[in-house]
Each structure stands twice: as structure tokens, then as C-alpha cells.
Design a protein around this motif. Structure first.
Motif, PDB file in Angstrom:
ATOM      1  N   GLU A  58     -29.266 -32.114  24.676  1.00 44.43           N
ATOM      2  CA  GLU A  58     -29.505 -30.720  24.323  1.00 44.43           C
ATOM      3  C   GLU A  58     -31.017 -30.531  24.215  1.00 44.43           C
ATOM      4  O   GLU A  58     -31.676 -31.221  23.439  1.00 44.43           O
ATOM      5  CB  GLU A  58     -28.822 -30.367  23.004  1.00 44.43           C
ATOM      6  N   GLU A  73     -34.607 -27.613  25.123  1.00 45.63           N
ATOM      7  CA  GLU A  73     -35.049 -26.263  25.436  1.00 45.63           C
ATOM      8  C   GLU A  73     -35.013 -26.019  26.938  1.00 45.63           C
ATOM      9  O   GLU A  73     -34.577 -24.971  27.405  1.00 45.63           O
ATOM     10  CB  GLU A  73     -36.456 -26.033  24.887  1.00 45.63           C
ATOM     11  N   THR A  80     -29.205 -26.421  27.892  1.00 42.74           N
ATOM     12  CA  THR A  80     -30.528 -25.853  27.620  1.00 42.74           C
ATOM     13  C   THR A  80     -30.407 -24.443  27.072  1.00 42.74           C
ATOM     14  O   THR A  80     -29.388 -23.768  27.258  1.00 42.74           O
ATOM     15  CB  THR A  80     -31.390 -25.828  28.889  1.00 42.74           C
ATOM     16  N   ARG A  81     -31.481 -23.994  26.438  1.00 37.98           N
ATOM     17  CA  ARG A  81     -31.493 -22.656  25.853  1.00 37.98           C
ATOM     18  C   ARG A  81     -31.358 -21.582  26.928  1.00 37.98           C
ATOM     19  O   ARG A  81     -30.620 -20.620  26.782  1.00 37.98           O
ATOM     20  CB  ARG A  81     -32.794 -22.450  25.074  1.00 37.98           C
ATOM     21  N   GLU A  82     -32.054 -21.770  28.064  1.00 39.80           N
ATOM     22  CA  GLU A  82     -31.999 -20.769  29.132  1.00 39.80           C
ATOM     23  C   GLU A  82     -30.882 -21.040  30.127  1.00 39.80           C
ATOM     24  O   GLU A  82     -30.708 -20.311  31.091  1.00 39.80           O
ATOM     25  CB  GLU A  82     -33.322 -20.738  29.897  1.00 39.80           C
TER      26      GLU A  82
END
Length: 456
Positions: free
Chosen positions: A413, A415, A435-437
Motif C-alpha cells: 500500500e 501513495e 495506491t491513493r490515485e
């Protein structure tokens, strides 16, 4: 040699057995933290070795000392309640012939030295405090105020002489066990040109008096059959670092680091959990690292070299690893830190009048192709990582392709997913990168890649 066979052969095959005690206090050591006790400690060691070995021990207290040299058959026992304090006067560390940061040169001896010996142990629950802050501060002053403005970043690490805490050089059957090692001035534990070494249950804390550059935890340097286990490390740079010389001098020596097991360790704030490089000239191979836990670090698994360093990094197995809060989980670079890795003499210097180690660093690799490193055959299994900035940052070159990385049962996990450049033959098996995006890996200049990720 099959991996199952060589992993059973790592570590010291014997340790000293004689139990006669030689108390340093009986040889004049004071232990008040102010009186320099180097001569008394060395006298006890010499007497013990002269009698065929035994145990050199201390009454409770704080012992200020410069370099001491442990000899064959000796157990240097530093018990709980005993603190070894490193002198902050460089004159108390005599120069020896050694290798520093990848090149052979003269350099101050370490605080505790085991050089050209067989069957030695340094053990106990006591504290060895390198008291390295003045040496670190001197380094930062030189680097920022004198060397970097002149384009000399590449040589300041070699000009600013800082003693290591514990050196094992040219040895066999050495055990270092149980100690707390704090506040190193430079490398904490350096295993050089040695074989059958055990490093067991050390607690390394190098951030207690501020951060310092090049303060690695444990360096395995052109050595073989090394076991590192149950260590708890916090420091300013890489925690377990495998090295094998740099550039023309490292290629001349051409000694690998091989047959290394790292297991059951904890890594706290620092550079990297485990690193291969940046000194790779002699090659790094046959490595198994497993059951490791890391948090708050710049990187997790690091591979780094430069296009003048050469050497092959291969057959690396990294398994059962948990990582939290790192910059990059997997960080690979074959053009690492150019201002440090590449040596260029600025105008105004005459080559004939340079210090010898400058000339060694400036020696060109011929032909240049010898300096191209190769990183291949890397296996990463059962890894879990959270709180990372990047999952993967892997940058090869057209002339140095990153080959055959195999990731299996990996969950990350982060960014961002990161990127892979100039690679071949990578395989993902049951790999999840969240990922965040929700972006995928950026893959450029690669071929024969199977990077299908697991869908949760």
C-alpha cells in the motif's frame, strides 16, 4: 552450491572455550569515564592471548578508550553495567591499512578491532558508545563549507577521518553477540575480508545524539559465510549493507560478498532495511534475508551501484518481510548518487600532488565497459508493506538492464506505484499494489515483463 546447503554453513564454526578471567582493572584500568584506559585494556587482552586465551572482563564502570585490538582465543566480555566510551581524540585511533567506502587506504583503526585473527568473540550485555558526535560535526562542516562548493563531494567521506566502532578484518570464526552499540562516528560494525562470522542480537542506536552521514549499522564487505540475526538497528544510513569494493580499486581486488544470511531483525529510522551496494565491484551473490521488520525508513529493499563500479549482484532472496512507513519499498538504481559516485578533479588541482587516495578514486576503469554493473536474479516473497510513498523505484540503464526480478505473494500500500525503467524478465505472482490515485506502474524501456497484479 544449493541454497539449502550453504545456508547451514554460515556463521562462526567455533568460539573460544577457555574460561580463565583477566580483569582489566587488575592491569590498571580505572573505569571512571575520564581516565584513558586504552593501555590497561590492551594489556589485559595481550596477557589473555599470551596464556592461550580466556575472558577479558571489566568491573562495572565507564571506560574511556581509544583503539583496542582483540586477539585469537580471547573473549572480550562487556557485561551489563559496563560502558565503553570511545575517545573523541583522533590521535587515540592509530592508522592502519584497511578498506574504507570501497577503496584500500590508510585510515584510523576502529574503537574495537579484530584484525587477522581466528577464533575470537566480543560478547555481553554492556554498552559500547562510540561518542561520535564531534567527528560527525566535523564532517558536515567540511562537506558543506569546503568540499561541495569546490565540486569535491566525492572525496569528503575519505578526507574526513572518522573511526568505526567495531572492525572485523581478515578474520575467521568471529562472534559478536548481545552488545548495545551507540553513537557511531562512521560505520558501526564493519566485516571486511573475513569468513565465518556471526553477528547476533546487537542493539544499534546511532540517532541518540543526532543524525550522521554514512552511519551504517552492519556492513558486510567482500566477506563470506556471514550470519546476522536478531539485531535491532536504528541509524542514519543503511542498516544491513552488503558491499564489495568500488570502481577501479574494487575491480582490482575483485573479492565478492557471498553466502550471507540475515534473519529475525528489526530496523527503525534510517536509510534502508537491507542494501546491496553501492559498492558492487567484486560482486554480491548468494544472499538470503528473511523474517525482517522495518518502519520509518528511507527505503526497504535497496540495490544501488554506478556505471564505474562494475560487478554483478545476483541470487538474492528476500522473504517474509514487513515494512511500514518507507520512501520506496523496492529501490533499485544503477546510476546512484552521481555527485558521490563519480570522481572528477576540478580545475586548480595538479594530479601529481594529490593525496594517494584521491589518485585511487580518480583512476579510470578501462575499458569503461568493466564499470557497468549488473543486477539480476532477485527473488522477493511474502512481503507486506504499508504507508510507503512509492511501491517500486527501479531504474536500470540501456547498458545495464535489471534482469529477472521475481515478486511472489507481495502486498504493498503506497501513495504511488512508482516506475520500472530498463528491465527484462520481471515476474509478478500474486502481487497487489494499492495506491491513493489507483495508478499502475510506469514501465519504460522494458521487455518480457509479466506484471499482472492481483485484484483484491
Amino acid at each position: 552450491m544449493p541454497m539449502q546447503e550453504w545456508t547451514r554453513r554460515v556463521g562462526a564454526r567455533m568460539r573460544p572455550e577457555r574460561t580463565e578471567a583477566f580483569h582489566v582493572n587488575g592491569y590498571g584500568a580505572v573505569g571512571d569515564g575520564r581516565t584513558l584506559d586504552t593501555r590497561a585494556i590492551q594489556a589485559a587482552i595481550d596477557a589473555c592471548a599470551g596464556q592461550g586465551g580466556g575472558i577479558v572482563c571489566f568491573d562495572p564502570g565507564a571506560y574511556l578508550t581509544g583503539s583496542v585490538f582483540v586477539k585469537e582465543g580471547v573473549i572480550l566480555r562487556i557485561d551489563e553495567g559496563v560502558e565503553i566510551l570511545g575517545s573523541q581524540d583522533l590521535a587515540d585511533y592509530p592508522e592502519i591499512a584497511t578498506r574504507v567506502a570501497g577503496i584500500e587506504m590508510r585510515w584510523p583503526a576502529a574503537l574495537i578491532n579484530i584484525c587477522d585473527q581466528d577464533n575470537v568473540a566480543v560478547v555481553g550485555k554492556g554498552l559500547v558508545n562510540g561518542k561520535g558526535r564531534p567527528f560527525r560535526e566535523r564532517y558536515w562542516t567540511l562537506r558543506r563549507e569546503e568540499y561541495e562548493p569546490q565540486g569535491l563531494r566525492w572525496v569528503v567521506d575519505y578526507d574526513c577521518r572518522r573511526p568505526r566502532t567495531l572492525l572485523v578484518s581478515g578474520c575467521s570464526n568471529v562472534t559478536v553477540q548481545g552488545l548495545a552499540l551507540h553513537e557511531a562516528a562512521f560505520r558501526t560494525v564493519h566485516i571486511l575480508y573475513s569468513k565465518h562470522v556471526t553477528i547476533d542480537a546487537l542493539t544499534i542506536r546511532n540517532n541518540t545524539d543526532g543524525h550522521g552521514p554514512g552511519i551504517d549499522g552492519i556492513d558486510v564487505d567482500s566477506s563470506s559465510f556471514v550470519l546476522i540475526e536478531k539485531c535491532d538497528i536504528e541509524g542514519g544510513d543503511d542498516h544491513v549493507c552488503l558491499k564489495a569494493g568500488r570502481d577501479a580499486d574494487g575491480l582490482r581486488v575483485n573479492r565478492p560478498t557471498e553466502y550471507v544470511v540475515v534473519r529475525n531483525g528489526i530496523s527503525r529510522a534510517g536509510g534502508g532495511l537491507i542494501a546491496c551496494g553501492s559498492e558492487t565491484s567484486g560482486g554480491i551473490r548468494h544472499v538470503l534475508a528473511h523474517h525482517l521488520n522495518a518502519s520509518g525508513m528511507g527505503a526497504g529493499l535497496r540495490f544501488k551501484s554506478a556505471r564505474t563500479c562494475g560487478g554483478t549482484v545476483e541470487e538474492i532472496h528476500l522473504e517474509d518481510i514487513e515494512i511500514d512507513g518507507v520512501g520506496a519499498v523496492l529501490d533499485v538504481a544503477v546510476n546512484w548518487n552521481p555527485s558521490y559516485s563519480y570522481c572528477t578533479l576540478p580545475q586548480g588541482y595538479t594530479h601529481q600532488t594529490l593525496p594517494p587516495h584521491w589518485k585511487i578514486l580518480l583512476q579510470k576503469v578501462e575499458p569503461p565497459e568493466r564499470g557497468i554493473p549488473e543486477i539480476k536474479d532477485v527473488h522477493i516473497a511474502r512481503l507486506q508493506a504499508s504507508g510507503a510513498r512509492r511501491a517500486i523505484s527501479a531504474s536500470g540503464m540501456r547498458t545495464s538492464i535489471l534482469k529477472d526480478f521475481h515478486l511472489k505473494d507481495v502486498r504493498i500500500e503506497a501513495e504511488t506505484a512508482g516506475q520500472i525503467m530498463f528491465a527484462k524478465g520481471w515476474r509478478f505472482d500474486n502481487v497487489s499494489i494499492r495506491t491513493r490515485e489507483d495508478r499502475k506502474l510506469d514501465v519504460q524501456g522494458c521487455e518480457d515483463m509479466q506484471l499482472l497484479e492481483k485484484d483484491d
